[in-house]
Design a protein around this motif. Structure first.
Motif, PDB file in Angstrom:
ATOM      1  N   ARG A 113     -58.048  44.229  41.033  1.00 47.16           N
ATOM      2  CA  ARG A 113     -59.410  43.935  41.511  1.00 47.16           C
ATOM      3  C   ARG A 113     -59.301  43.149  42.810  1.00 47.16           C
ATOM      4  O   ARG A 113     -58.585  42.152  42.869  1.00 47.16           O
ATOM      5  N   GLU A 115     -60.458  40.637  44.384  1.00 44.39           N
ATOM      6  CA  GLU A 115     -61.243  39.411  44.255  1.00 44.39           C
ATOM      7  C   GLU A 115     -60.675  38.369  45.202  1.00 44.39           C
ATOM      8  O   GLU A 115     -59.588  38.523  45.734  1.00 44.39           O
ATOM      9  N   ARG A 121     -57.054  33.893  39.028  1.00 44.89           N
ATOM     10  CA  ARG A 121     -57.782  35.078  39.519  1.00 44.89           C
ATOM     11  C   ARG A 121     -56.926  35.751  40.586  1.00 44.89           C
ATOM     12  O   ARG A 121     -56.689  35.176  41.649  1.00 44.89           O
TER      13      ARG A 121
HETATM   14 MG    MG Z   1     -64.666  39.085  37.033  1.00 46.95          MG
END
Ligand code: MG
Ligand code: ATP
Length: 425
Positions: A113, A115, A121
């Protein structure tokens, strides 16, 4: 000197020092899912882009801004999978696993992802997911939660909080959604930019906002729980009763919604406050409509995914013991004639002791230098094969940390020694 090429931002190598923690976590996961009779499935890392757009939802964060999408040589739009559920449903339908069947599946692997990278993250991260098809009752919801609770216990991860909620059936969600949009419109002045964008498309997600300035407004918003349909409400009550009966503590969090569109009825998350803002280590829910949406026969479904990096971080932060993977023994070879014999001796030992982790010294060097390498390897014992040993058909064994004094042993005696000293537990 040419400039070195660095890893892609947000992606990480898992270096040898970290591997024992990963292997321990993966081993515990495997033990638990197998303990519940679940079967492994492995899907490709790349899928057609349309699969994620249709399942995760066109207006979700993942689809609007986080996917790694590229064009294949034939012009197809492909995407690195941002999660596993969509692929699992696709694979289930395509391989005829779901039609009139119950499937209890699990998978593990990297997800992608785009991000903003921060602690917990990343742009490539790993999930282990569990998905069950063909069971619509709260019993399986409870089983999945019990399974995760067992895993935390096995890992020694206490103090994780279980939050549960129900999103109701699509009709109930629609009724609530209408009221919610009405309410949010009235409070448009406090909505941040992102929430204004979500207002029409995904208002439920606004309730999940971490923006402190909006909390009071969110507190007063119409709650989905008040609009629940009878069936979802009963399903939720039964789930709670099953969890109570199993002694699993939970908190009903009426604002728990998931970032993906396909959920209905039960949703849950396991959360910790120890990892800063990225505190959710496991999240899941029921997605009864998804199989049909992807062209299969209507099939109830529920699943969850764990963020493996976050679990590794928790294990590390809490200093939990992890079985070491250092070699049990390091074989030092002194003199040219020892090399060929040493390689054979090592094979003989591995034949006799399949669990033995033995590192043979390669590349020559002085005895002192080899002993240093043996020590650095973390091995418990060093085995020495030199001219004297070869002449006497023996091997010298010495401890590197603690253990019995030095001994000279025949190969057979050495096998017994290693079995007893290093492999008995
Ligand atoms: Mg998320
Ligand atoms: P979050 O609210 O943290 O963004 P999410 O709702 O996007 O999570 P899911 O898609 O449900 O997360 O993924 C399940 C789990 O995978 C999360 O609870 C988390 O532990 C992990 N996870 C999700 N995105 C990332 C990421 N970018 N990096 C590391 N782990 C992640």
């Amino acid at each position: 000197m040419s400039k070195s090429i660095k890893v892609v931002r947000g992606m990480h190598d898992i270096v040898p020092q970290q591997s024992p923690t990963w292997q321990h976590l993966e081993g515990c996961v495997r033990q638990v899912v197998q303990g519940y009779g679940y079967d492994e499935i492995r899907m490709p890392i790349v899928e057609k882009t349309a699969l994620f757009v249709r399942t995760i939802g066109e207006v979700t964060d993942i689809v609007t801004k986080e996917m790694y999408t590229f064009e294949d040589r034939n012009g197809d739009s492909l995407t690195l999978r941002p999660e596993g559920t969509a692929s699992c449903v696709r694979a289930g339908i395509e391989n005829g696993l779901l039609y009139n069947q119950i499937q209890r599946l699990w998978y593990s692997g990297p997800m992608f992802r785009h991000e903003r990278p921060q602690k917990g993250r990343y742009r490539q991260f790993h999930q282990t997911g569990v998905e069950v098809y063909g069971l619509g009752g709260p019993d399986i919801d409870a089983e999945l939660i019990m399974m995760t609770a067992r895993l935390w216990k096995l890992l020694g991860l206490e103090r994780l909080e279980l939050q549960i909620n129900t999103l109701g059936a699509p009709v109930a969600r629609a009724a609530h959604r209408e009221k919610l949009i009405e309410y949010l419109e009235q409070h448009r002045d406090v909505l941040d930019e992102e929430s204004v964008l979500r207002l029409e498309k995904n208002p439920l997600r606004i309730l999940d906002s971490k923006n402190l300035a909006m909390q009071a407004m969110i507190e007063g918003a119409p709650q989905l729980l008040d609009y629940l349909d009878e069936e979802s409400s009963q399903h939720f009550d039964s789930l709670k009763a099953l969890l109570d009966g199993a002694g699993i503590e939970y908190r009903v969090n009426p604002r728990l919604v998931r970032g993906l569109d396909y959920y209905q009825k039960t949703v849950f998350e396991w959360v910790t406050t120890d990892l800063g803002a990225q505190g959710t280590v496991c999240a899941g829910g029921r997605y009864d409509g998804l199989v049909e949406k992807l062209g299969g026969k209507a099939t109830p479904a529920i699943g969850f995914a764990m963020g493996m990096e976050r679990l590794v971080a928790l294990i590390e932060d809490r200093g939990l013991a992890v079985p070491g993977l250092a070699p049990h023994a390091y074989l030092v070879l002194v003199g040219d004639s020892a090399v060929a014999q040493g390689l054979l001796l090592a094979e003989q030992l591995r034949n006799a002791l399949p669990r033995l982790r033995l590192r043979t010294h390669c590349g020559g060097g002085s005895f002192k230098n080899q002993m240093k390498k043996a020590d650095k390897s973390g091995a418990q014992r060093v085995l020495i094969l030199g001219e004297d040993e070869i002449a006497q058909q023996q091997v010298t064994v010495k401890h590197l940390r603690d253990g019995p004094p030095q001994a000279s042993l025949s190969v057979d005696a050495l096998v017994e020694y290693l079995k007893e000293q290093l492999l008995s537990h």
